[in-house]
Design a protein around this motif. Sequence first.
Motif, PDB file in Angstrom:
ATOM      1  N   SER A   1      57.542 -38.706  78.322  1.00 62.07           N
ATOM      2  CA  SER A   1      57.561 -39.990  79.031  1.00 62.07           C
ATOM      3  C   SER A   1      56.387 -40.893  78.653  1.00 62.07           C
ATOM      4  O   SER A   1      56.315 -42.020  79.114  1.00 62.07           O
ATOM      5  CB  SER A   1      57.563 -39.740  80.533  1.00 62.07           C
ATOM      6  N   ASP A   2      55.481 -40.390  77.811  1.00 68.41           N
ATOM      7  CA  ASP A   2      54.315 -41.189  77.423  1.00 68.41           C
ATOM      8  C   ASP A   2      54.756 -42.379  76.565  1.00 68.41           C
ATOM      9  O   ASP A   2      55.574 -42.247  75.674  1.00 68.41           O
ATOM     10  CB  ASP A   2      53.358 -40.307  76.622  1.00 68.41           C
TER      11      ASP A   2
ATOM     12  N   HIS B   1      48.529 -39.179  84.679  1.00 71.73           N
ATOM     13  CA  HIS B   1      48.763 -40.569  84.261  1.00 71.73           C
ATOM     14  C   HIS B   1      47.455 -41.341  84.413  1.00 71.73           C
ATOM     15  O   HIS B   1      47.247 -42.004  85.425  1.00 71.73           O
ATOM     16  CB  HIS B   1      49.835 -41.227  85.134  1.00 71.73           C
TER      17      HIS B   1
ATOM     18  N   THR C   1      59.469 -30.205  82.593  1.00 71.16           N
ATOM     19  CA  THR C   1      58.477 -31.261  82.759  1.00 71.16           C
ATOM     20  C   THR C   1      57.615 -31.045  83.997  1.00 71.16           C
ATOM     21  O   THR C   1      56.417 -31.299  83.969  1.00 71.16           O
ATOM     22  CB  THR C   1      59.173 -32.628  82.882  1.00 71.16           C
TER      23      THR C   1
ATOM     24  N   GLN D   1      49.987 -33.475  79.745  1.00 73.41           N
ATOM     25  CA  GLN D   1      49.879 -32.207  80.454  1.00 73.41           C
ATOM     26  C   GLN D   1      48.867 -31.314  79.768  1.00 73.41           C
ATOM     27  O   GLN D   1      48.650 -31.420  78.565  1.00 73.41           O
ATOM     28  CB  GLN D   1      51.254 -31.517  80.534  1.00 73.41           C
TER      29      GLN D   1
ATOM     30  N   SER E   1      51.253 -40.253  79.774  1.00 72.35           N
ATOM     31  CA  SER E   1      51.753 -39.060  80.469  1.00 72.35           C
ATOM     32  C   SER E   1      51.326 -37.832  79.681  1.00 72.35           C
ATOM     33  O   SER E   1      51.786 -37.622  78.565  1.00 72.35           O
ATOM     34  CB  SER E   1      53.282 -39.068  80.558  1.00 72.35           C
TER      35      SER E   1
ATOM     36  N   THR F   1      51.586 -33.744  85.876  1.00 67.61           N
ATOM     37  CA  THR F   1      51.484 -34.640  84.732  1.00 67.61           C
ATOM     38  C   THR F   1      50.382 -35.639  85.048  1.00 67.61           C
ATOM     39  O   THR F   1      50.334 -36.175  86.150  1.00 67.61           O
ATOM     40  CB  THR F   1      52.809 -35.392  84.514  1.00 67.61           C
TER      41      THR F   1
END
Lengths: 505, 292
Positions: free
Chosen positions: A102-103, A37, A11, A45, A43, A35
Amino acid sequence: MDCIITLEIGTTSTKVVVFDMLGKQIASNKGAYPTFHNHTHISEQDPEQVFITALFVLKSIINNHLLSSKRKVRAIVFSSSMHSVLPVDKNGNPLGNAIIWSDNRAASIAEDLKKTALGDEIYQKTGTPIHAMSPLAKIAWLRQNSKEIYGQTAKFISLKEYVLYQFTDEYFIDYSLASATGLFNLKSKKWEEDSLKFAGITTDQLSTPVPINFDGFKLKKTMQKSLHLDASTKLIIGSTDGCFATLSTGAMQKDDAIISITSGGAVRVFGKECLTNDKGTFFNYILNDDYYISGGPTSNGGLAFDWSINNIYKNIEDDLDKVIPQLFNELTKVQAGSNGLLFLPYLQGERAPIWDSNARAMFFGLNITHQPIHMIRAVLEGIIFEMFSIAKSILKHRQFNALHVNGVYAATPLWSQIISDVFGMPVSISQYPLSANLGSAMLGLTVMGEYKSLQEASSIIPSPIELNPSVSKHKLYQKLFDIFESLTDKLEEEFRQIAEIQTKN
Amino acid sequence: MLKEPTNTDNQISSGNHPTDPFFIRTLNFNAASERPVYVVNDHEITMFHLISGNIEWIIDNQYFTILPNDLLVVYPKSTISWVESSLDICTIYEIRINVESLLAPHIHKPLWSGIHHAEFNVILNLFKHYNPAIIPECKFPAEIVSKIMKEIANEELGFKTRTYALVDELIISTARCIGKSSARNTDFKEQFLILDKMLRNNLSHQWTVAEMAGIVGFGITSFTDKVKNHSGFSPLNYLISLRITEAIKLIKNTDISMTHIALRTGFYSSQHFSSTFKKVTGLSPKDFRKKD
């Protein structure tokens, strides 16, 4: 001299470790990427940056460590984080950024699906909890909210598949990664029609699923030249960070549970059967023909601890790295149970075992003698209580009597001892920090014929440090845990109310 | 050329004085003062150092509470107003610095500031990125301002030179503090994200390691160690990875010529671009485009 390279697309960074054929580390290197935000629930990339970083790190390790010593690279084994979704067009070009695990944008889609009979059926077939993290929910979100991208998408892949495509011009996905999508049938090992229908896609929009020891693709010519490798270097598709980190504990044939605490955390067990219940609590990932890895994830691991250091600990003047050893000394001196202070760690809602995105954190039991250091220790203990409550729900289905811990947080002496005391079980602490790469090496060496099986490849694992629980501390922690559990139960309605106020602001 | 600071001025006028290097005055607010909306001039960086009192600020539609000894730095075109309330009384130093005279120095006019052109660009980027920047609890602006006032009042030998040097000091101290105050209470991970964003937004700029270190308020040595530890890359290699990443996107998604892609992503020539690109990806940019 021969060697194998393991490449873990994590990550925060891609980590490359080179092992010799006996499983000893020769060299390691990493390259980080951010990442993004843009909103709190987003989240993402950049797939090109992830690929360039992987290539850059791989090249520099080959140029700096392998060429001069004339080592021959027999194989490259790949692994990555789970749950990322990247839409690409018919030429394989990304349509925007990758949406990572984590999105949270698909939260309401997942919540709605979870309430239905279809949701339960999909969970039972795919073994992946119905949650915003799962690519199933993310693709459904793109279909509803991003019609332009959805319409142009030739394939929905993950960051790992994207990097592999750049290396080989082919689309493959390993069973482990596929089994984390919510789109893959655990029994038939094929894409699940019910899921595809819900997400609004067809099989040809996904990569071809293959076992983790698959090596039926080759580096393309330009890559061979650029990396100073030839067609004899095998590419092994590998598995996921979670599966490999679990494999690297060597707990496969034992009835042990594995506690990982990184920025998040999980309690995992090996098993020949899946672990599903009617609440949809547990994840199930395919390791190989014999084994599943099952368990429950928390969203509030090391991240909650970092939050407490940054916001409660007062002595941070300049450099966090210098302060940490001193902080750990101070934390060790605080008595078990933080003088009766409890922390519910739900800073980011919670996944297992309560699966409640409205849950919020709290300190309970503050009195006039408590100082910041008690609060930080209470946060640490609260995170471990949360791991214990996940373990408790697993124990209803699967017995275990000992623990393995890994991950940058859990593998420190202070954390490990508290884990042992809270669980009342002996703990083995992994001594090799890059656990996903170590698991990759076990697979790589097995595929290359150095070992007959993954079990046999366990011999490359450095022997762990063993800790035993203190009986008196365990008793105290049990009392505190009862309060922890009953507070969490009682507060469901208040969690909902406070989350509503926070969302409105 | 220099305007003398006035101690009684409590009216805000957005007077235009494009040739003055800087302008300093004291603002006194009381309950009866007028509260006009104030737009920071195009060519000016404006600093407010609160000497005493307490008043609520609205900068670009956001509310801020600024306490005595806080320094506020505002970038051009920002809109400032103050919340009306009968209780607030305060005294503020207002310092406006003419950016134009620094960014486009005329050959005929002597350059008043000693700040290196490239460094000033970074400082401006810093102000822009952190706009509006609030540096809490600092004493140096008032100290420097009082020195400047003394110099101007006494007109001793060399006072102009000394005044300009003091303004330079004010600018540099402020810039250093911004990086450092962003560093407070956050780990390097957060600071690296700030830097990453700044690099992405200014890829064509010819970054030096010193400039990058300034963004997060470190010296070069500890900055390089920290970046290497955190990211695995040296600062310049991280920058190259960002440049190549952006170049790949431009090659794949646009018809922009290689020369323009090179310039846009910060390579000083198309040869430099081509050789670096090939070193990283194994293909020249032209072959890479053909392939797609």
